[in-house]
Design a protein around this motif. Structure first.
Motif, short mmCIF file in Angstrom:
data_model
loop_
_atom_site.label_atom_id
_atom_site.label_comp_id
_atom_site.label_asym_id
_atom_site.label_seq_id
_atom_site.Cartn_x
_atom_site.Cartn_y
_atom_site.Cartn_z
N SER A 156 0.83 -1.20 0.00
CA SER A 156 0.00 0.00 0.00
C SER A 156 0.87 1.26 0.00
O SER A 156 1.79 1.38 0.81
CB SER A 156 -0.92 0.01 1.23
OG SER A 156 -1.81 1.10 1.17
N LEU A 157 0.55 2.16 -0.91
CA LEU A 157 1.29 3.42 -1.04
C LEU A 157 0.40 4.59 -0.65
O LEU A 157 -0.78 4.62 -0.98
CB LEU A 157 1.78 3.60 -2.48
CG LEU A 157 2.80 2.57 -2.97
CD1 LEU A 157 3.10 2.79 -4.45
CD2 LEU A 157 4.08 2.63 -2.15
N GLY A 158 1.01 5.55 0.04
CA GLY A 158 0.30 6.74 0.48
C GLY A 158 0.98 8.00 0.01
O GLY A 158 1.74 8.00 -0.98
N LEU A 188 -4.66 11.97 -5.30
CA LEU A 188 -3.34 12.45 -5.69
C LEU A 188 -2.31 11.31 -5.66
O LEU A 188 -1.37 11.29 -6.45
CB LEU A 188 -2.90 13.59 -4.77
CG LEU A 188 -3.77 14.84 -4.80
CD1 LEU A 188 -3.22 15.91 -3.85
CD2 LEU A 188 -3.87 15.40 -6.22
N VAL A 189 -2.51 10.38 -4.74
CA VAL A 189 -1.65 9.19 -4.71
C VAL A 189 -1.85 8.38 -5.98
O VAL A 189 -0.88 7.96 -6.63
CB VAL A 189 -1.96 8.34 -3.46
CG1 VAL A 189 -1.13 7.05 -3.46
CG2 VAL A 189 -1.70 9.14 -2.18
N LEU A 192 -2.09 -1.15 -3.47
CA LEU A 192 -3.24 -0.46 -2.90
C LEU A 192 -2.88 1.00 -2.70
O LEU A 192 -1.69 1.36 -2.69
CB LEU A 192 -3.64 -1.07 -1.56
CG LEU A 192 -4.09 -2.52 -1.54
CD1 LEU A 192 -4.22 -3.02 -0.11
CD2 LEU A 192 -5.42 -2.69 -2.29
N ILE A 193 -3.89 1.84 -2.50
CA ILE A 193 -3.65 3.25 -2.20
C ILE A 193 -4.32 3.61 -0.88
O ILE A 193 -5.33 3.02 -0.50
CB ILE A 193 -4.16 4.18 -3.33
CG1 ILE A 193 -5.64 3.92 -3.64
CG2 ILE A 193 -3.30 3.99 -4.58
CD1 ILE A 193 -6.22 4.88 -4.67
N GLU A 194 -3.72 4.55 -0.18
CA GLU A 194 -4.20 4.97 1.13
C GLU A 194 -3.77 6.40 1.40
O GLU A 194 -2.93 6.96 0.69
CB GLU A 194 -3.64 4.06 2.22
CG GLU A 194 -2.12 4.15 2.37
CD GLU A 194 -1.61 3.47 3.64
OE1 GLU A 194 -1.59 4.14 4.69
OE2 GLU A 194 -1.21 2.28 3.56
#
Length: 259
Positions: free
Chosen positions: A173-175, A224-225, A199-201
């Motif tokens: 997961s990337l933020g 924006l992520v 995933l995005i967070e």
């Protein structure tokens, strides 16, 4: 449509304007949010939120920094709450060697207990890792964490480590940090790791993406992520939204977008 897979809408920072924050998220296309509770106070608030909003789900567990405060009674209480159909994960748990409130031994013991709990209730485990990569990976392997799989929350490790975690049935997961100009490693992860494993967070209210860095984060900014990942991969942002949403629904066992 987007899913913010890790957000702290139960934080005090949203006490006065949570409805406005949620409205902005929905307007931005963030149609589901996974709120993470990591102690008694934030778990209770997460449970309130999932009752109030049909599109909010909860992950519940105990944060490693506060491992010293967690009792067997607390873990039994967390287990009892997992019968709720909108509790979709255990965490955030893991190891944090940056802060010294809880010793490494205490953190590791609680980490193992929560992995076992996740296996018992058949929910994914959501991992917090700070300055403890080798021990996190070792314990995940020793506890057969691939049985449930899970999420490496706000991942900041190497491509090699990401692949090792993917091999254990974990999503990466990337933020907000992936948008930072000097964040070489998250950008490399976004570039080299297949979208089917991402995933995005937001981790809101923390880690706001550029150009809001240093300000209060909120789930609307997960877009924006996604945009930065799309830029790095040279693909449409709609593709990032579609695949990461499918990934989130799969790992959290959420059946559909309209429930």
């Amino acid at each position: 449509m987007y899913i913010d897979t890790h957000v702290h809408l139960n934080a005090d920072q949203y006490e006065t304007d949570i409805d406005e924050v949620i409205a902005r998220a929905l307007k931005a296309g963030v149609n589901k949010m996974i709120v993470v509770g990591f102690d008694r106070k934030t778990i209770n608030k997460a449970m309130e939120l999932i009752e109030e909003y049909p599109f909010i789900y909860a992950v519940i567990g105990w944060h490693p920094v506060d491992a010293i405060d967690c009792t067997d009674e607390d873990l039994a209480w967390i287990e009892s709450l997992t019968v709720h159909p909108k509790v979709v994960g255990i965490g955030e748990t893991g190891l944090d060697y940056h802060w010294e409130k809880s010793s490494k031994d205490v953190q590791q013991e609680l980490f193992r207990k929560q992995i076992k709990l996740a296996q018992k209730v058949n929910l994914p485990v959501i991992i917090h890792n700070r300055d403890a990569t080798a021990d996190v990976v070792r314990i995940l392997k020793e506890e057969n964490a691939e049985k449930t799989g899970g999420i490496m929350h706000c991942f900041g490790g190497s491509v090699e480590m990401a692949k090792e975690c993917i091999g254990m049935n974990f999503f990466i997961s990337l933020g907000g940090p992936v948008t930072f100009k000097n964040a070489k490693m998250p950008k490399k992860i976004a570039t080299e790791i297949s979208l089917k494993h991402l995933l995005i967070e937001t981790d809101a209210p923390y880690l706001a993406p550029h150009p809001y860095r240093g300000k209060r984060n909120e789930p609307a900014l997960v877009t924006l992520v996604a945009e930065e990942i799309a830029r790095l991969k040279e693909i449409p942002v709609e593709e990032v939204a579609r695949v990461t949403t499918e990934n989130a629904l799969n790992i959290y066992k959420i059946k559909c977008l309209k429930d």
